[in-house]
Design a protein around this motif. Structure first.
Motif, PDB file in Angstrom:
ATOM      1  N   SER A   1      -5.186   2.934  11.935  1.00  0.00           N
ATOM      2  CA  SER A   1      -4.446   4.014  11.266  1.00  0.00           C
ATOM      3  C   SER A   1      -3.049   3.654  10.863  1.00  0.00           C
ATOM      4  CB  SER A   1      -4.669   5.419  11.455  1.00  0.00           C
ATOM      5  OG  SER A   1      -3.886   6.307  10.792  1.00  0.00           O
TER       6      SER A   1
ATOM      7  N   GLU B   1      -0.857   8.019   4.540  1.00  0.00           N
ATOM      8  CA  GLU B   1      -1.733   7.500   5.611  1.00  0.00           C
ATOM      9  C   GLU B   1      -2.804   6.294   5.145  1.00  0.00           C
ATOM     10  OE1 GLU B   1      -5.104   7.171   8.743  1.00  0.00           O
ATOM     11  OE2 GLU B   1      -5.062   8.032   6.407  1.00  0.00           O
ATOM     12  N   TYR B   2      -2.771   5.197   5.925  1.00  0.00           N
ATOM     13  CA  TYR B   2      -3.850   4.409   5.431  1.00  0.00           C
ATOM     14  C   TYR B   2      -4.834   4.089   6.838  1.00  0.00           C
ATOM     15  CZ  TYR B   2      -5.923  -0.393   5.000  1.00  0.00           C
ATOM     16  OH  TYR B   2      -6.649  -1.231   5.054  1.00  0.00           O
ATOM     17  N   SER B   3      -5.866   3.884   6.577  1.00  0.00           N
ATOM     18  CA  SER B   3      -6.943   3.525   7.719  1.00  0.00           C
ATOM     19  C   SER B   3      -7.855   2.336   7.468  1.00  0.00           C
ATOM     20  CB  SER B   3      -7.620   4.869   7.927  1.00  0.00           C
ATOM     21  OG  SER B   3      -6.962   5.794   8.848  1.00  0.00           O
ATOM     22  N   HIS B   4      -7.950   1.577   8.194  1.00  0.00           N
ATOM     23  CA  HIS B   4      -9.093   0.722   7.908  1.00  0.00           C
ATOM     24  C   HIS B   4      -9.946   0.811   9.074  1.00  0.00           C
ATOM     25  CE1 HIS B   4     -10.699  -3.144   7.256  1.00  0.00           C
ATOM     26  NE2 HIS B   4     -10.536  -3.537   8.549  1.00  0.00           N
TER      27      HIS B   4
ATOM     28  N   VAL C   1       1.613   7.600  -0.759  1.00  0.00           N
ATOM     29  CA  VAL C   1       0.757   7.244   0.284  1.00  0.00           C
ATOM     30  C   VAL C   1       1.374   7.703   1.739  1.00  0.00           C
ATOM     31  CG1 VAL C   1      -0.447   5.459   1.036  1.00  0.00           C
ATOM     32  CG2 VAL C   1      -0.125   5.471  -1.309  1.00  0.00           C
TER      33      VAL C   1
ATOM     34  N   ARG D   1       0.896  -1.352   0.044  1.00  0.00           N
ATOM     35  CA  ARG D   1      -0.009   0.138   0.144  1.00  0.00           C
ATOM     36  C   ARG D   1       0.795   1.201   0.025  1.00  0.00           C
ATOM     37  NH1 ARG D   1      -5.427  -0.843   0.928  1.00  0.00           N
ATOM     38  NH2 ARG D   1      -6.049  -2.590   1.695  1.00  0.00           N
ATOM     39  N   PHE D   2       1.817   1.269   0.812  1.00  0.00           N
ATOM     40  CA  PHE D   2       2.732   2.476   1.012  1.00  0.00           C
ATOM     41  C   PHE D   2       3.867   2.450  -0.180  1.00  0.00           C
ATOM     42  CE2 PHE D   2       0.608   2.572   5.014  1.00  0.00           C
ATOM     43  CZ  PHE D   2       0.458   3.815   5.437  1.00  0.00           C
TER      44      PHE D   2
ATOM     45  N   ASP E   1     -11.619   1.205   3.715  1.00  0.00           N
ATOM     46  CA  ASP E   1     -10.212   0.977   3.371  1.00  0.00           C
ATOM     47  C   ASP E   1     -10.028   2.581   2.819  1.00  0.00           C
ATOM     48  OD1 ASP E   1      -9.622  -1.344   4.360  1.00  0.00           O
ATOM     49  OD2 ASP E   1     -10.394  -2.233   2.485  1.00  0.00           O
ATOM     50  N   LYS E   2      -9.339   3.518   3.674  1.00  0.00           N
ATOM     51  CA  LYS E   2      -8.989   4.778   3.120  1.00  0.00           C
ATOM     52  C   LYS E   2      -7.425   5.098   3.007  1.00  0.00           C
ATOM     53  CE  LYS E   2      -9.557   9.592   5.005  1.00  0.00           C
ATOM     54  NZ  LYS E   2      -8.595   9.646   6.157  1.00  0.00           N
ATOM     55  N   THR E   3      -7.277   5.578   1.681  1.00  0.00           N
ATOM     56  CA  THR E   3      -5.703   5.667   1.647  1.00  0.00           C
ATOM     57  C   THR E   3      -5.446   7.130   1.448  1.00  0.00           C
ATOM     58  OG1 THR E   3      -5.712   3.510   0.811  1.00  0.00           O
ATOM     59  CG2 THR E   3      -3.727   5.162   0.193  1.00  0.00           C
ATOM     60  N   SER E   4      -4.726   7.938   1.886  1.00  0.00           N
ATOM     61  CA  SER E   4      -4.566   9.354   1.919  1.00  0.00           C
ATOM     62  C   SER E   4      -3.185   9.603   1.202  1.00  0.00           C
ATOM     63  CB  SER E   4      -4.175  10.059   3.167  1.00  0.00           C
ATOM     64  OG  SER E   4      -5.421   9.924   3.695  1.00  0.00           O
TER      65      SER E   4
END
Length: 359
Positions: free
Chosen positions: A255, A335-338, A333, A225-226, A323-326
């Protein structure tokens, strides 16, 4: 189904012992035929085709009327039993347990005395003694209410009206734009506002934030993801919010940020600084990062027992997974939040402005 009989306007009529009914231009499907002038009879009848052959699955004892069979009345024989006009579609009789469940649900919705959050419902034997139905009927009604999230049934503790945390309406495009703008406002504005307030409609001081910070190495999913090396140290932030004095979580948030990046501001590693005024947008701005894009992935599944307990929902209830990807202005990338949201209390709204055709 065409019944060779007649009925007065009040819906009652007499059915002779040897009467029968036949089909006329309508094919029975699962015990139903849908003619132009339907009625519903409450007993059984012998159904025959035009060639006098019995209709499979519809014939029972002569002189009785089919439960729920839709028929068309024409002049002819008299018949017994009550018939009910239902319009153009058959309407089966509502089961007694459903009637009882709806009555109780109405009392809960009206916040009636004895049906408020935490109040115990009468024991099953008490409901039976009050004439509300048999033990099986009352139990079925209580189970239906539990499945609908209105009550909780605990062995040895009876059935209680559930405490229901606020409903959330997440308007994602509006939400994210508002959150980014908040990051540039004064400290006082940032301190007294938050996206949870916006989602629930509650005052800021009615919401409690619970956080646990830890570090962990990036697994395969996080590394992909990152776009980082497997095992890279990550900051894991576990959040959940509740109304003041309640322990029921509105949502469960995990997060993740790259530890090396946020460590540039040691305050970002301190969970006691939460809730941070201005949220993640402002936090990342303190280390020179601006979020430029947010990508959401939404799916559903059944809640795990642990999730159900924390969210205050029945085991086996549906949850929404977000699933939120900033992504930053440099395309990274950051920040990633589940996020796990209770399906029964969450509404997600989207509004998409479309490009107009040129005339």
């Amino acid at each position: 189904m065409v019944l060779m009989g007649r009925a007065p306007l009040d819906g009652t009529a007499q059915w002779p012992r040897n009467a029968s009914c036949t089909t006329r231009g309508a094919t029975p499907v699962l015990g139903m035929a849908v003619p132009s002038n339907p009625w519903v009879l409450s007993r059984d009848c012998r159904a025959r085709n035009d060639d006098d052959s019995e209709v499979p699955g519809l014939s029972t004892v002569p002189g009785q009327c089919c439960p729920g069979t839709v028929i068309e009345l024409v002049p002819g024989l008299w018949f017994t039993d009550r018939v009910e006009r239902r319009g153009s579609v058959m309407a089966p009789k509502t089961p007694q347990w459903r009637v009882l469940a709806d009555q109780i649900a109405g009392e809960i919705a009206a916040d009636a005395e004895g049906y408020r959050p935490g109040d115990p419902l009468p024991q099953i034997r008490e409901m039976v003694a009050q004439g509300k139905g048999s033990k099986t009927t009352v139990l079925a009604a209580y189970k239906a209410l539990e499945a609908e999230g209105l009550v909780s049934m605990v062995r040895g503790h009876g059935t209680k009206v559930r405490r229901r945390p606020p409903h959330q309406i997440r308007r994602h495009q509006e939400r994210y734009i508002w959150e980014k703008r908040l990051a540039k406002r004064t400290y006082e504005e940032r301190h007294n506002n938050g996206v949870i307030d916006k989602d629930t409609g509650l005052d800021h001081d009615q919401i409690e934030c619970h956080t646990v910070f830890s570090t962990l190495p990036a697994d395969t999913d996080l590394a992909q993801r990152f776009g980082i090396e497997l095992g890279t140290l990550m900051l894991h932030r576990n959040y959940w919010h509740s109304t003041a004095g309640d322990t029921t979580a509105m949502s469960l948030i995990d997060s993740y940020l790259v530890h090396e990046v946020v460590a540039q501001n040691p305050d970002l590693l301190d969970s006691s600084k939460e809730p941070w005024p201005g949220g993640t947008h402002h936090q990342l701005s303190t280390v020179g990062i601006e979020i430029d894009e947010i990508q959401d992935g939404i799916r559903t599944r059944l809640a795990t027992p642990e999730e159900a307990k924390k969210l205050g929902i029945p085991v086996g209830s549906a949850v929404i997974l977000l699933d939120k990807t900033s992504i930053s202005t440099t395309g990274d990338v950051v920040e990633y939040s589940h996020v796990v949201l209770p399906g029964e209390r969450t509404q997600i709204q989207y509004s998409v402005q479309l490009e107009r055709w040129q005339q």
